[in-house]
Design a protein around this motif. Structure first.
Motif, short mmCIF file in Angstrom:
data_model
loop_
_atom_site.label_atom_id
_atom_site.label_comp_id
_atom_site.label_asym_id
_atom_site.label_seq_id
_atom_site.Cartn_x
_atom_site.Cartn_y
_atom_site.Cartn_z
N PHE A 139 -10.22 -0.01 1.93
CA PHE A 139 -10.62 -0.27 0.56
C PHE A 139 -10.43 -1.76 0.28
N ALA A 140 -11.53 -2.48 0.08
CA ALA A 140 -11.47 -3.94 0.02
C ALA A 140 -10.61 -4.45 -1.14
N GLU A 141 -10.50 -3.68 -2.21
CA GLU A 141 -9.68 -4.10 -3.35
C GLU A 141 -8.21 -4.21 -2.98
N ALA A 142 -7.78 -3.45 -1.97
CA ALA A 142 -6.35 -3.34 -1.65
C ALA A 142 -5.71 -4.69 -1.35
N ALA A 143 -6.43 -5.57 -0.66
CA ALA A 143 -5.86 -6.87 -0.29
C ALA A 143 -5.49 -7.68 -1.53
N PHE A 144 -6.31 -7.61 -2.58
CA PHE A 144 -6.04 -8.35 -3.81
C PHE A 144 -4.84 -7.73 -4.55
N LEU A 145 -4.72 -6.43 -4.51
CA LEU A 145 -3.61 -5.76 -5.16
C LEU A 145 -2.29 -6.05 -4.45
N LEU A 146 -2.31 -6.02 -3.12
CA LEU A 146 -1.09 -6.30 -2.37
C LEU A 146 -0.66 -7.76 -2.56
N GLU A 147 -1.62 -8.66 -2.63
CA GLU A 147 -1.30 -10.06 -2.93
C GLU A 147 -0.64 -10.16 -4.30
N GLY A 148 -1.08 -9.33 -5.23
CA GLY A 148 -0.52 -9.33 -6.58
C GLY A 148 0.96 -8.97 -6.59
N ILE A 200 9.97 -2.60 -12.05
CA ILE A 200 10.31 -1.62 -11.01
C ILE A 200 9.78 -2.11 -9.67
N PRO A 201 10.64 -2.30 -8.66
CA PRO A 201 10.16 -2.74 -7.35
C PRO A 201 9.16 -1.77 -6.74
N ILE A 202 8.26 -2.30 -5.92
CA ILE A 202 7.16 -1.51 -5.35
C ILE A 202 7.20 -1.57 -3.83
N ALA A 203 7.20 -0.40 -3.19
CA ALA A 203 6.97 -0.29 -1.75
C ALA A 203 5.59 0.32 -1.57
N SER A 204 4.66 -0.46 -1.08
CA SER A 204 3.28 0.01 -0.97
C SER A 204 2.83 0.07 0.48
N ILE A 205 2.13 1.17 0.80
CA ILE A 205 1.48 1.23 2.10
C ILE A 205 0.22 0.36 2.07
N THR A 206 -0.23 -0.05 3.22
CA THR A 206 -1.46 -0.81 3.33
C THR A 206 -2.65 0.15 3.33
N ASP A 207 -3.81 -0.40 3.02
CA ASP A 207 -5.03 0.42 2.98
C ASP A 207 -6.20 -0.46 3.41
N GLY A 208 -6.52 -0.41 4.71
CA GLY A 208 -7.57 -1.26 5.24
C GLY A 208 -8.98 -0.79 4.95
#
Length: 370
Positions: free
Chosen positions: A307-316, A297-305
């Motif tokens: 929470f440091a974990e967010a960068a790794f999840l968005l890279e995923g 399922i495609p994902i449209a995600s907002i950014t979250d500056g």
């Protein structure tokens, strides 16, 4: 309380796995519950004790059959008003309180673990549990894609001392199952990398459409999910711009609109609705991303500056999912034109491993039986 361990069909004592889950949202709980359920399916004689303040109804939506729920909190995670709003001062005060009371917390739970002769501890990923395990003299295996030391160290200031304390706790664990989309986590000894952990839908696409009256094609069926904290002030009025579309939300405060389906039944989980959806609109969250990637399922995600974990999840999702990265402004202040724009294909062509729950569960069973 001491639980009886006699097997129902013999006098052989039942092995026990004690599972502790971070006191933060639902994401840690859902993925750990998938592991617990896999353990029970592969080795029914193992007794599962789950220590978490997460409500039992959520655990039961992921775990089949009998388990013991022990409502206990050994960490804080992050205090949030919604999935983007954090109160750092309250976080600091509560963390200092936990640190001040850690000796009594450790002593009490270590005593419970010893009395019940627990064979192994799995933690996702409350840092104090590794110290509890040391006192109880039971191996402590941990699981996660980040540690709370990452979050607190990123906040700086007075949180740096807290992060050092968390480092010390994590370093006393016996093993880490490191999930995809992870930070370095080098403070942990004995790291084993595993695949994604996610649940599967309980209903067929035909059943979902029939039960919820969904007649739109996937490309015009959008699922909004922002975790247990939710997201305030979503401009649902934008939905009126999308005639002939269907939107699905778990937000109980959402308005009543003709093409907005509100899911209020706790038996239904976001993953149960995903098969009919062509796009997931969310914030960075491991379990949600893992479920969507597993189902394609495609994902449209907002950014979250914040929470440091967010960068790794968005890279995923950039690497392994058709995706869009949108700003909070796109969601809150825009007209949702991003839903009309084409999705970006994943950067990597090879699929990501999706068998993390089986690897962790089989490793636990092997350890307990030996």
């Amino acid at each position: 309380m001491v639980y009886k361990k006699n097997n129902l069909t013999s006098n052989i004592e039942r092995p026990i796995i004690y599972i502790a889950i971070s006191n933060h949202g639902f994401g840690h709980t859902t993925r750990t519950a998938v592991v617990a359920n896999t353990i029970k399916k592969l080795c029914p004689e193992i007794l599962v004790i789950i220590a978490t303040t997460t409500p039992r109804w959520l655990l039961e939506s992921y775990i089949d059959g009998y388990f013991i729920h022990r409502p206990r909190a050994f960490d804080l995670g992050v205090v949030q008003a919604d999935c983007l709003a954090m109160n750092r001062q309250v976080n600091l005060e509560k963390l200092l309180e936990i640190r001040q009371n850690q000796n009594s917390i450790i002593s009490s739970e270590a005593n419970f673990i010893r009395q019940n002769r627990v064979n192994l501890i799995l933690a996702d990923i409350p840092f104090l549990v590794s110290k509890i395990a040391r006192v109880a003299d039971v191996p402590c295996w941990m699981m996660g894609n980040f540690g709370w030391n990452l979050i607190y160290r990123d906040w700086g200031g007075e949180f740096l001392e807290i992060a050092d304390w968390v480092d010390e706790c994590y370093s006393q664990s016996s093993r880490l199952f490191r999930l995809p989309f992870h930070e370095d986590m080098s403070i942990f000894p004995n790291i084993t990398d595993v695949g994604l952990i996610s649940s599967s839908p309980r209903y067929t696409e035909e059943d979902i459409r029939s039960i919820w009256g969904i007649d739109t094609p996937p490309e015009k069926t959008i699922l909004f999910t922002f975790g247990s904290f939710g997201l305030k002030s979503i401009p649902y009025s934008n939905i009126r711009r999308f005639f002939g579309w269907k939107f699905i939300t778990f937000d109980k405060s959402a308005p009543d609109l003709p093409n907005l389906i509100k899911i209020n039944d706790p038996k239904w989980r976001p993953v149960d609705l995903m098969p009919v959806c062509g796009r997931l609109v969310s914030r960075p969250g491991f379990s949600t991303f893992a479920e969507a990637i597993k189902l394609g399922i495609p994902i449209a995600s907002i950014t979250d500056g914040s929470f440091a974990e967010a960068a790794f999840l968005l890279e995923g999702i950039v690497n392994y999912s058709h995706h869009q990265i949108i700003t909070p402004e796109d969601l809150f202040n825009g007209s949702w034109d991003f839903l009309h724009k084409p999705l970006i294909p994943p950067c990597k062509s090879e699929p990501i491993a999706k068998d993390g729950h089986e690897i962790v569960a089989r490793s636990i069973i092997t350890c307990i039986k030996n």
